[in-house]
Enzyme design. Sequence first.
Site, PDB file in Angstrom:
ATOM      1  N   TYR A   1      11.916   4.366  -0.021  1.00 39.35           N
ATOM      2  CA  TYR A   1      10.548   4.756  -0.573  1.00 39.35           C
ATOM      3  C   TYR A   1       9.784   5.557  -0.233  1.00 39.35           C
ATOM      4  O   TYR A   1       8.531   5.455   0.315  1.00 39.35           O
ATOM      5  CB  TYR A   1      10.036   3.378  -1.108  1.00 39.35           C
ATOM      6  CG  TYR A   1      10.674   2.386  -1.276  1.00 39.35           C
ATOM      7  CD1 TYR A   1      11.436   2.449  -2.671  1.00 39.35           C
ATOM      8  CD2 TYR A   1      11.204   1.138  -0.490  1.00 39.35           C
ATOM      9  CE1 TYR A   1      12.254   1.435  -3.253  1.00 39.35           C
ATOM     10  CE2 TYR A   1      11.779   0.023  -0.963  1.00 39.35           C
ATOM     11  CZ  TYR A   1      12.447   0.372  -2.278  1.00 39.35           C
ATOM     12  OH  TYR A   1      13.332  -0.503  -2.858  1.00 39.35           O
TER      13      TYR A   1
ATOM     14  N   HIS B   1       0.781  -1.252  -0.042  1.00 39.40           N
ATOM     15  CA  HIS B   1       0.108   0.124  -0.031  1.00 39.40           C
ATOM     16  C   HIS B   1       0.837   1.203   0.065  1.00 39.40           C
ATOM     17  O   HIS B   1       2.071   1.163   0.065  1.00 39.40           O
ATOM     18  CB  HIS B   1      -0.929  -0.051   1.175  1.00 39.40           C
ATOM     19  CG  HIS B   1      -0.366   0.003   2.364  1.00 39.40           C
ATOM     20  ND1 HIS B   1       0.327  -0.720   3.292  1.00 39.40           N
ATOM     21  CD2 HIS B   1      -0.346   1.448   3.476  1.00 39.40           C
ATOM     22  CE1 HIS B   1       0.719  -0.382   4.411  1.00 39.40           C
ATOM     23  NE2 HIS B   1       0.305   0.990   4.587  1.00 39.40           N
TER      24      HIS B   1
ATOM     25  N   HIS C   1       0.867   5.730   0.985  1.00 41.18           N
ATOM     26  CA  HIS C   1       0.208   6.731   1.475  1.00 41.18           C
ATOM     27  C   HIS C   1       0.838   8.114   1.186  1.00 41.18           C
ATOM     28  O   HIS C   1       1.881   8.153   0.689  1.00 41.18           O
ATOM     29  CB  HIS C   1       0.341   7.165   2.923  1.00 41.18           C
ATOM     30  CG  HIS C   1      -0.126   5.728   4.040  1.00 41.18           C
ATOM     31  ND1 HIS C   1      -1.404   5.573   3.976  1.00 41.18           N
ATOM     32  CD2 HIS C   1       0.563   4.914   4.658  1.00 41.18           C
ATOM     33  CE1 HIS C   1      -1.632   4.356   4.870  1.00 41.18           C
ATOM     34  NE2 HIS C   1      -0.216   4.056   5.194  1.00 41.18           N
TER      35      HIS C   1
END
Length: 176
Positions: A148, A60, A62
Amino acid sequence: MRTYIRTRNKGGCYFFTVNLAERPGDGLLVRHVDHLRSAFRETRADHPFMIDAIVILPDHLHCIWQLPPDDDDYPTRWRLIKSGFSRRVVTNERVSESRQRKHERGLWQRRYWEHAIRDDEDYRQHLDYIHYNPVKHGFVESPKDWDYSSFRRFVDQGMYSLEWAANMEIDRLHLE
């Protein structure tokens, strides 16, 4: 089925959470981070927006976006990013009958979480949440160790120290 009403503000600032449909544990997003970056770049070329902050985790991501003053169309941008990434990645994901009928891959969850940033404090809390997330999930011991993330850019700008979040209580960073 529920009808989702999304907040749409021209020139708005938003926090997003976007998940893979299945969380296989194989690190798909970080293994193919270059494909994800390309999908973002291509989308931004045709539909500009600023990425204020981002963290990409194995299953996932954000981020906080700022849209142009005359634009509130983040759904199109997410559709293009997801489809651009999906076209680049070969997987053997399970595709439900519903998705097959709609000619969809089964890579991403259809929906995503968005939150319109209300004020400076809300913005700061979401920045902290984004940058602490790799620690929260146990991938690293410090935000500086996750490749990342936009964390180091914020360190360079003086918004965080390199040692930010060392020994921090995780509950402080939970958003309501």
